[in-house]
Write an enzyme that holds these catalytic residues in place. Structure first.
Site, short mmCIF file in Angstrom:
data_model
loop_
_atom_site.label_atom_id
_atom_site.label_comp_id
_atom_site.label_asym_id
_atom_site.label_seq_id
_atom_site.Cartn_x
_atom_site.Cartn_y
_atom_site.Cartn_z
N THR A 325 9.31 -6.44 -4.00
CA THR A 325 9.38 -5.13 -2.87
C THR A 325 9.32 -4.07 -3.45
O THR A 325 8.68 -3.09 -2.84
CB THR A 325 10.44 -5.42 -1.88
OG1 THR A 325 11.84 -5.14 -2.67
CG2 THR A 325 10.49 -6.69 -1.39
N HIS A 326 10.12 -3.68 -4.67
CA HIS A 326 10.17 -2.37 -5.12
C HIS A 326 8.60 -2.10 -5.70
O HIS A 326 8.51 -0.87 -6.01
CB HIS A 326 11.18 -2.32 -6.14
CG HIS A 326 10.89 -3.05 -7.61
ND1 HIS A 326 11.84 -3.13 -8.31
CD2 HIS A 326 9.76 -3.73 -8.14
CE1 HIS A 326 11.20 -3.95 -9.49
NE2 HIS A 326 10.30 -4.06 -9.11
N ASN A 327 7.79 -2.81 -5.94
CA ASN A 327 6.35 -2.38 -6.20
C ASN A 327 5.53 -2.01 -5.08
O ASN A 327 4.44 -1.32 -5.37
CB ASN A 327 5.65 -3.44 -7.08
CG ASN A 327 6.25 -4.02 -8.23
OD1 ASN A 327 6.67 -3.17 -9.10
ND2 ASN A 327 6.55 -5.41 -8.31
#
Length: 430
Positions: A325-327
């Site tokens: 999700t951090h991408n």
């Protein structure tokens, strides 16, 4: 003992810090002695410090105190002067990497500066200046004038290609992109995603397209990611130890799982579980298939699937999404969370969605050194993907936007990589 500081750093005493540092150093020494471990030195054969949770806690506490003492002794002006000039030192390190200083200096013995300059095709003056600057950071030794050998720091760069790749790609692609943060944010002050970020500003395309177009750098990036996984093995702790895997029966779906290294690890620990590793990258899936061992081969399978598409696997025991999700920007993460709903609706109400990623703490609630590490990763995502690391409340907001039935039941955020245990509440409309 542990020296406590408040959020503003007031009331710190140089003497109290120094005494605390001494006590903490004694504590580390006692830990090493109790576990029959050698204390680290600058010798070439000095072992790496241990990676146990106990040692990391001792290390983090001591490092925070050491930083505070240095800041007090330096004062703000002297510290800022040194900090803002770090980029020039990194420039020297990039030259050493690009021109292969680390691999051209032999593991044993020395090479003359003249010979090194000839090998790399640079003039002696600049080779000498780069080497001598890096020596101030304990890269390399000059045992006699003009003859260079390895230090423990440069030797590990010679011996560990994956570590060398981590440092090299960070300087060659990422630091250059970070230098264009101001340009990117001025051009897109209210928009950030895969197409609007400093990496695109610097390199002209997004990070995934960049590596498609530059296969040599893509290979280096892959080695760097393997090196980071190896160095960050301790990040798996919360995932393995917090969630009750022993009570879970059936199939775990590892979404965006790459080559499936975490599923392979869990499969070896929990022989009652099966795993399906999903990823859109067929090369990663093939790599993982090749790494299967006989003891887990019949319990770990691979499936090409994008986590932006509705989840096709039903009746799962758990869905896992780890460091993905951090991408992605917020609207993309909402789409990802929506894609899990069909799978969760067709599974037991007790089937969790496990989100294994950094959970950004509230400012000042973690020791400053540890908070800096996770916020540094947050800046990495801002630069490279126009994305971010998120706090618990930010995750909760995006989950509710995806489906009002999502609820976070358990939060494990006492480690560098947190874990959210999320369920689809069946008593609410979507």
């Amino acid at each position: 003992m542990s020296y406590k500081t408040n959020a503003t750093g007031q009331n710190l005493s140089i003497l109290a810090l120094a005494e605390d540092i001494l006590e903490q150093t004694k504590g580390i020494t006692k830990y090493l002695q109790a576990n029959n471990l050698a204390a680290p030195t600058f010798a070439l054969d000095s072992p790496d410090p241990p990676e146990t949770p106990e040692y990391r806690e001792l290390h983090n506490s001591l490092k925070t105190s050491l930083e505070d003492l240095q800041r007090l002794v330096d004062g703000p002006r002297r510290w800022l002067r040194a900090f803002c000039c770090t980029g020039y030192d990194l420039g020297a390190l990039q030259v050493a990497l690009d021109f292969q200083f680390f691999t051209l200096i032999p593991a044993e013995g020395a090479v003359s500066l003249e010979e090194l300059a000839q090998k790399v095709g640079l003039d002696l003056d600049r080779v000498s200046r780069v080497i001598h600057q890096l020596m101030t950071y304990r890269f390399f030794h000059e045992d006699s004038p003009g003859f260079i050998s390895h230090s423990s720091t440069s030797l590990v760069m010679l011996q560990d290609e994956e570590l060398r790749s981590v440092v090299h790609y960070s300087l060659d692609e990422m630091l250059k992109a970070a230098a264009d943060c101001n340009i990117s944010l001025k051009a897109n002050p209210y928009e950030a995603d895969q197409n609007h970020n400093p990496f695109v500003t610097r390199h002209g395309v997004g990070i995934f397209e960049f590596y498609k177009r530059n296969p040599e750098k893509a290979r280096r990036f892959a080695k760097a990611m393997a090196g980071l996984r190896r160095m960050d093995r301790h990040l798996d702790t919360l995932l393995k130890d917090s969630f009750n895997w022993s009570a879970t029966k059936g199939t775990v779906v590892d979404c965006g799982g790459g080559n499936g290294h975490i599923s392979r690890t869990l499969a070896q620990l929990y022989p009652e579980l099966n795993f399906v590793v999903q990823d859109s990258n067929s090369d990663m899936l093939a790599e993982g298939q090749e790494q299967l061992t006989d003891d887990i081969r019949d319990r770990v399978s691979y499936m090409q699937h994008s986590f932006f598409e509705p989840q096709p696997i039903k009746n799962a025991a758990a869905y896992l999404i780890r460091q993905c999700t951090h991408n992605w920007a917020d609207r993309d993460v909402v789409t990802i969370f929506k894609s899990f709903v069909p799978g969760l609706e067709s599974s037991s109400p007790d089937t969790p969605l496990l989100i294994n990623d950094i959970i950004i703490p509230e400012p000042g609630t973690w020791p400053r050194h540890q908070e800096r590490v996770v916020r540094q990763v947050d800046m990495v995502m801002l630069v490279n993907c126009g994305a971010k690391q998120r706090s618990k409340s930010e995750f909760e907001l995006l989950l509710k936007q995806a489906d009002a039935r999502y609820e976070i039941r358990n939060v494990y955020d006492n480690g560098p990589l947190g874990l959210l245990e999320v369920y689809l509440h069946r008593g609410l409309p979507n």
